[in-house]
Design a protein around this motif. Structure first.
Motif, PDB file in Angstrom:
ATOM      1  N   ASP A  29       0.871  -1.170   0.000  1.00 45.29           N
ATOM      2  CA  ASP A  29       0.000   0.000   0.000  1.00 45.29           C
ATOM      3  C   ASP A  29       0.911   1.225   0.000  1.00 45.29           C
ATOM      4  O   ASP A  29       1.613   1.486   0.976  1.00 45.29           O
ATOM      5  N   THR A  60       0.696   4.281   2.668  1.00 45.10           N
ATOM      6  CA  THR A  60       1.207   4.105   4.018  1.00 45.10           C
ATOM      7  C   THR A  60       2.561   3.410   4.025  1.00 45.10           C
ATOM      8  O   THR A  60       3.241   3.395   5.039  1.00 45.10           O
ATOM      9  N   GLY A  61       2.951   2.827   2.914  1.00 44.09           N
ATOM     10  CA  GLY A  61       4.224   2.118   2.884  1.00 44.09           C
ATOM     11  C   GLY A  61       4.179   0.833   3.678  1.00 44.09           C
ATOM     12  O   GLY A  61       5.133   0.467   4.350  1.00 44.09           O
ATOM     13  N   PHE A  62       3.043   0.141   3.568  1.00 42.88           N
ATOM     14  CA  PHE A  62       2.898  -1.092   4.338  1.00 42.88           C
ATOM     15  C   PHE A  62       2.685  -2.273   3.400  1.00 42.88           C
ATOM     16  O   PHE A  62       1.903  -2.180   2.456  1.00 42.88           O
ATOM     17  N   PRO A  63       3.386  -3.393   3.613  1.00 46.36           N
ATOM     18  CA  PRO A  63       3.152  -4.558   2.761  1.00 46.36           C
ATOM     19  C   PRO A  63       1.898  -5.303   3.201  1.00 46.36           C
ATOM     20  O   PRO A  63       1.880  -5.880   4.283  1.00 46.36           O
ATOM     21  N   VAL A  64       0.843  -5.291   2.384  1.00 47.24           N
ATOM     22  CA  VAL A  64      -0.368  -6.005   2.777  1.00 47.24           C
ATOM     23  C   VAL A  64      -0.202  -7.504   2.574  1.00 47.24           C
ATOM     24  O   VAL A  64      -0.888  -8.296   3.198  1.00 47.24           O
ATOM     25  N   GLU A  78       1.219  -1.633  12.773  1.00 51.01           N
ATOM     26  CA  GLU A  78       0.929  -0.750  11.651  1.00 51.01           C
ATOM     27  C   GLU A  78       0.084   0.446  12.096  1.00 51.01           C
ATOM     28  O   GLU A  78       0.295   1.563  11.632  1.00 51.01           O
ATOM     29  N   ARG A 128       2.357   2.862  13.612  1.00 51.56           N
ATOM     30  CA  ARG A 128       3.219   3.499  12.625  1.00 51.56           C
ATOM     31  C   ARG A 128       2.452   4.589  11.860  1.00 51.56           C
ATOM     32  O   ARG A 128       3.000   5.629  11.507  1.00 51.56           O
ATOM     33  N   LEU A 169       3.286   8.499  11.011  1.00 45.37           N
ATOM     34  CA  LEU A 169       3.304   9.033   9.643  1.00 45.37           C
ATOM     35  C   LEU A 169       2.556  10.361   9.564  1.00 45.37           C
ATOM     36  O   LEU A 169       3.020  11.309   8.927  1.00 45.37           O
TER      37      LEU A 169
END
Lengths: 125, 342
Positions: free
Chosen positions: A24, A27-31, B141, B144, B148
């Protein structure tokens, strides 16, 4: 018709693939993720991926003034590998990018890019 | 503001996930929300501040509202709405998974933020188990994401207050992203970020992120501290003009001063909105000769007005019509809530 897991499995079947994830990029998050990641940290890699995509989308150099001329993929090469980013277009609101890390010696950039295009389309069609 | 007496939602989530339990973690407060677990894995989350799977799919036009409603009617009782949509060929497995993953991380950010949490054993969500997410990853998350946002601009009030675009941009040339444009076009001074997210079918976190960026650019008003714990998710109609005096005031940045100024504006709004116009108007027209010699510290709330000048248009005008879109969003949310009770 594959699900997310199947899509990543197929990404890992691309010749030379070392790791793959769906990130994603707001947000820089690996789903979802599989295999290895640079520096063995999928979350840090995803954050970096997001930075790259956002930079490409927000800097005027890469932003086309032609309608519907949207960003498709980003390719970064290093001495040891290829990093391919393919935007996953969804009808509903999401900002996702398919990321595959390839070994430079075993990987073929053109083949990988075509395969990723198919994968990203299959995921949502 | 945050009740500390019970364990926070995050730590309760860690506990029930560690015990591999199945059920719903209900978080009260504003915005609150619910996180659903199956055998310790998170399967879905929802919050009033984040559009759910249904809103995302229908607002984007991916599914007709009728299709979604039919799947809800048929599948809610057996918790198989997701399965049904796949079997009937309305969505692909990948689409549904990505949509649920996105909606779950989005809602969890709001649900796990604060509030009193309670675990209800055995409750399943009507969507069914489409994905399974590690609870620790979800917690991490969510934390985090808070960081952000604060890196953009550390003002969490932007996340809940009504979005008010500045009437005049603070610079000659403004560059917007498509998402920012969409938000500004739909921000009517009354809609909160949650309203906008629901209306546009955009993820709640992404909406807030863009709004914080807009605030950092000086393109939307930055809400000041408020003394009330007013839940902004069920709002009374708000006076559009009421915010004007505070901003023309160039209020000092210290939080204490912000409270005193905002109190004078917000308190009348909790009551009858039509009457709220009157005190504001009186206060503005009041500054007479007698107070002109007073030190400004004594009456910091009033604006000077030139003798004979007319009342500012926004104060003197009729109360604005409530926006039609707001009702629609509210009704939609009530419908979703009622449906969940079935």
């Amino acid at each position: 018709m594959p699900g997310v897991k199947k899509c990543l499995q197929e990404a890992m079947a691309i010749p030379g693939a070392i790791g793959a994830s769906i990130v994603d990029y707001t947000t820089g998050f690996p789903v979802a993720m599989t295999g290895a990641a640079p520096n063995e940290d999928h979350e840090a890699a995803a954050a970096g991926t997001a930075d790259v995509v956002q930079a490409a989308q927000s800097r005027s150099l890469f932003v086309s003034a032609v309608p519907h001329d949207l960003l498709e993929d980003l390719i970064i090469t290093t001495a040891g590998g290829y990093h391919l980013l393919r935007l996953v277009p969804t009808d509903f609101d999401s900002r996702l990018v398919l990321y595959v890390w390839l070994d430079r010696l075993r990987g073929n950039l053109a083949v990988a890019r075509r395969r990723m295009q198919t994968l990203a389309e299959q995921l949502v069609v | 503001m945050t009740p500390a007496k019970s364990p926070g939602p995050g730590s309760l989530l860690t506990r029930v996930a560690g015990e591999r339990r199945t059920g719903a973690l209900v978080v009260g407060g504003t915005p609150g929300g619910t996180v659903y677990l199956a055998e310790g894995q998170v399967t879905y989350a929802e919050s009033a501040a984040a559009p759910g799977v249904g809103e995302l799919l229908t607002a984007s036009g991916r599914l007709a509202a009728r299709t979604w409603q039919a799947a809800l009617d048929a599948g809610s009782a057996q918790a198989s709405v997701g399965r049904l949509l796949l079997d009937q060929g309305h969505l692909t497995q990948g689409e549904l998974e990505l949509c649920v993953l996105g909606a779950t991380y989005d809602a969890a950010y709001f649900a796990l933020a604060a509030g009193t949490a309670a675990f209800h054993e055995g409750v399943r969500h009507w969507l069914g188990d489409v994905v399974s997410i590690d609870a620790a990853a979800l917690n991490r998350e969510s934390g985090r994401r808070i960081r952000l946002l604060n890196e953009i601009i550390a003002n969490p009030r932007i996340d809940t207050a009504a979005v008010i675009p500045v009437p005049r941009p603070p610079r000659e040339r403004v560059t917007l992203t498509a998402a920012q444009w969409e938000l500004l076009v739909h921000a009517d001074g009354q809609r909160t970020p949650a309203d906008l997210a629901q209306l546009l079918g955009r993820a709640g976190f992404a909406t807030i992120q863009e709004l914080r960026r807009l605030a950092a650019l000086g393109l939307i008003e930055q809400p000041k501290a408020r003394a009330t714990d007013n839940p902004d998710f069920v709002r009374l109609p708000r006076m559009r003009g009421a915010s004007a005096p505070a901003h023309r005031h160039a209020a000092p940045e210290s939080p204490a001063a912000g409270v005193s100024i905002d109190l004078s504006i917000d308190v009348p709004l909790d009551g009858d909105p039509t009457r709220a116009a009157v005190p504001a108007a009186v206060a503005t027209s009041a500054p007479p000769v007698s107070t002109s010699g007073d030190p400004p510290a004594e009456r910091p709330r009033l604006d000077r007005r030139k003798p004979g000048a007319k009342l500012p248009k926004e104060i003197a005008a009729e109360p604005p019509q409530p926006h039609p879109g707001t009702d629609e969003v509210l009704l939609k949310r009530i419908r979703t809530a009622l449906r969940a009770l079935r």
